[in-house]
Design a protein around this motif. Sequence first.
Motif, PDB file in Angstrom:
ATOM      1  N   ARG A  94      44.099  45.073  50.348  1.00 57.53           N
ATOM      2  CA  ARG A  94      43.424  43.909  49.783  1.00 57.53           C
ATOM      3  C   ARG A  94      42.054  44.293  49.222  1.00 57.53           C
ATOM      4  O   ARG A  94      41.373  45.181  49.726  1.00 57.53           O
ATOM      5  CB  ARG A  94      43.244  42.834  50.851  1.00 57.53           C
ATOM      6  CG  ARG A  94      44.532  42.107  51.220  1.00 57.53           C
ATOM      7  CD  ARG A  94      44.856  41.045  50.181  1.00 57.53           C
ATOM      8  NE  ARG A  94      45.929  40.163  50.623  1.00 57.53           N
ATOM      9  CZ  ARG A  94      46.241  39.028  50.023  1.00 57.53           C
ATOM     10  NH1 ARG A  94      45.559  38.641  48.962  1.00 57.53           N
ATOM     11  NH2 ARG A  94      47.225  38.284  50.465  1.00 57.53           N
ATOM     12  N   ARG A  95      41.637  43.593  48.180  1.00 53.07           N
ATOM     13  CA  ARG A  95      40.339  43.826  47.557  1.00 53.07           C
ATOM     14  C   ARG A  95      39.209  43.486  48.519  1.00 53.07           C
ATOM     15  O   ARG A  95      39.309  42.530  49.303  1.00 53.07           O
ATOM     16  CB  ARG A  95      40.223  42.964  46.300  1.00 53.07           C
ATOM     17  CG  ARG A  95      38.908  43.117  45.547  1.00 53.07           C
ATOM     18  CD  ARG A  95      38.940  42.358  44.227  1.00 53.07           C
ATOM     19  NE  ARG A  95      39.367  40.980  44.405  1.00 53.07           N
ATOM     20  CZ  ARG A  95      38.826  39.947  43.741  1.00 53.07           C
ATOM     21  NH1 ARG A  95      37.856  40.149  42.868  1.00 53.07           N
ATOM     22  NH2 ARG A  95      39.268  38.727  43.929  1.00 53.07           N
ATOM     23  N   GLU A  96      38.131  44.262  48.477  1.00 54.40           N
ATOM     24  CA  GLU A  96      36.954  44.007  49.294  1.00 54.40           C
ATOM     25  C   GLU A  96      35.713  43.955  48.410  1.00 54.40           C
ATOM     26  O   GLU A  96      35.673  44.576  47.346  1.00 54.40           O
ATOM     27  CB  GLU A  96      36.776  45.090  50.364  1.00 54.40           C
ATOM     28  CG  GLU A  96      37.874  45.097  51.415  1.00 54.40           C
ATOM     29  CD  GLU A  96      37.597  46.080  52.540  1.00 54.40           C
ATOM     30  OE1 GLU A  96      36.664  46.909  52.403  1.00 54.40           O
ATOM     31  OE2 GLU A  96      38.297  46.026  53.566  1.00 54.40           O
ATOM     32  N   TRP A  97      34.709  43.200  48.853  1.00 50.80           N
ATOM     33  CA  TRP A  97      33.426  43.124  48.168  1.00 50.80           C
ATOM     34  C   TRP A  97      32.310  43.374  49.165  1.00 50.80           C
ATOM     35  O   TRP A  97      32.336  42.845  50.284  1.00 50.80           O
ATOM     36  CB  TRP A  97      33.161  41.739  47.583  1.00 50.80           C
ATOM     37  CG  TRP A  97      34.225  41.112  46.744  1.00 50.80           C
ATOM     38  CD1 TRP A  97      34.352  41.172  45.392  1.00 50.80           C
ATOM     39  CD2 TRP A  97      35.278  40.246  47.199  1.00 50.80           C
ATOM     40  NE1 TRP A  97      35.419  40.420  44.974  1.00 50.80           N
ATOM     41  CE2 TRP A  97      36.010  39.842  46.072  1.00 50.80           C
ATOM     42  CE3 TRP A  97      35.684  39.787  48.459  1.00 50.80           C
ATOM     43  CZ2 TRP A  97      37.109  38.995  46.154  1.00 50.80           C
ATOM     44  CZ3 TRP A  97      36.779  38.959  48.550  1.00 50.80           C
ATOM     45  CH2 TRP A  97      37.483  38.574  47.402  1.00 50.80           C
ATOM     46  N   ALA A  98      31.308  44.148  48.780  1.00 51.02           N
ATOM     47  CA  ALA A  98      30.055  44.232  49.534  1.00 51.02           C
ATOM     48  C   ALA A  98      29.110  43.211  48.907  1.00 51.02           C
ATOM     49  O   ALA A  98      28.838  43.263  47.703  1.00 51.02           O
ATOM     50  CB  ALA A  98      29.459  45.629  49.464  1.00 51.02           C
ATOM     51  N   VAL A  99      28.629  42.257  49.712  1.00 47.68           N
ATOM     52  CA  VAL A  99      27.869  41.142  49.156  1.00 47.68           C
ATOM     53  C   VAL A  99      26.521  40.988  49.859  1.00 47.68           C
ATOM     54  O   VAL A  99      26.346  41.404  51.008  1.00 47.68           O
ATOM     55  CB  VAL A  99      28.654  39.821  49.260  1.00 47.68           C
ATOM     56  CG1 VAL A  99      29.966  39.915  48.498  1.00 47.68           C
ATOM     57  CG2 VAL A  99      28.916  39.446  50.724  1.00 47.68           C
ATOM     58  N   LYS A 100      25.581  40.380  49.144  1.00 50.51           N
ATOM     59  CA  LYS A 100      24.280  39.990  49.662  1.00 50.51           C
ATOM     60  C   LYS A 100      24.110  38.490  49.408  1.00 50.51           C
ATOM     61  O   LYS A 100      24.859  37.896  48.623  1.00 50.51           O
ATOM     62  CB  LYS A 100      23.169  40.770  48.952  1.00 50.51           C
ATOM     63  CG  LYS A 100      23.227  42.272  49.115  1.00 50.51           C
ATOM     64  CD  LYS A 100      22.108  42.938  48.320  1.00 50.51           C
ATOM     65  CE  LYS A 100      22.137  44.445  48.462  1.00 50.51           C
ATOM     66  NZ  LYS A 100      21.057  45.105  47.675  1.00 50.51           N
ATOM     67  N   PRO A 101      23.132  37.864  50.058  1.00 52.95           N
ATOM     68  CA  PRO A 101      22.865  36.462  49.721  1.00 52.95           C
ATOM     69  C   PRO A 101      22.615  36.307  48.221  1.00 52.95           C
ATOM     70  O   PRO A 101      21.868  37.076  47.619  1.00 52.95           O
ATOM     71  CB  PRO A 101      21.609  36.140  50.540  1.00 52.95           C
ATOM     72  CG  PRO A 101      21.719  37.041  51.729  1.00 52.95           C
ATOM     73  CD  PRO A 101      22.306  38.320  51.186  1.00 52.95           C
ATOM     74  N   GLY A 102      23.288  35.339  47.620  1.00 57.98           N
ATOM     75  CA  GLY A 102      23.180  35.119  46.182  1.00 57.98           C
ATOM     76  C   GLY A 102      24.313  35.724  45.382  1.00 57.98           C
ATOM     77  O   GLY A 102      24.481  35.394  44.206  1.00 57.98           O
ATOM     78  N   THR A 103      25.107  36.605  46.004  1.00 60.40           N
ATOM     79  CA  THR A 103      26.238  37.203  45.297  1.00 60.40           C
ATOM     80  C   THR A 103      27.293  36.144  44.986  1.00 60.40           C
ATOM     81  O   THR A 103      27.579  35.278  45.807  1.00 60.40           O
ATOM     82  CB  THR A 103      26.878  38.319  46.148  1.00 60.40           C
ATOM     83  OG1 THR A 103      25.913  39.337  46.397  1.00 60.40           O
ATOM     84  CG2 THR A 103      28.082  38.930  45.436  1.00 60.40           C
TER      85      THR A 103
END
Length: 209
Positions: free
Chosen positions: A51-60
């Motif tokens: 499955r696809r993954e994302w590394a995110v921060k607040p505001g992403t």
Amino acid sequence: MGEAPRDGVHVLRGGGFRLPGGGGVQYAGARADGTTREAVLRDGDRYEAGRREWAVKPGTRVTVSGHAYTVRQICSYRVVLEPESAEDEAALAAPPESLEPVGGTADARLCFTTNKDVLAAAAAGFPAKGKKLPLVGNGGVQRFPTGLSITVSNVDTATDTVGIDANCAAIPVAGYKGVRVGETVEFAGVQFEVSALTEQAAELTRTSA
């Protein structure tokens, strides 16, 4: 951590959340360096390889099954997503046909929602703020009014850590691993502090209203 929107989607660490339109998202991991925190989100409401993954921060901004969300808050125990469309916001807040769980996937409207009546019913099923919630180890399952079940997966007194799993509508909604006394966990929109551990049980203290 910042201020979380009141009606945001709370995706709990180690668990998944079913979103409008048939998609889902998981809080798969966290990274912190003392000043900033990132989360790893994974596509789908339960684990599947590839499955696809994302590394995110607040505001992403993330898009799941064609629906857009903004990351509003990242904590060690949850990620809060805000739907961008009014239609998705309304779908998440829609009332269920009943507040009585029947078991399994039919409880999705009780488990994956921002509806205030459902969240109030879930909160009322826990001890009051400041009171203790004991969870027995050895695989014992504790069930709550809107279909949530919580299990202590392991207590390690050598490291003073506990693992706590939660399921709702046949979906793993939280998987807290290696939690120490004093750390925060959340279930059904309610926060708890792990306040004591023994070889047989974990004791949580409710910290939110």
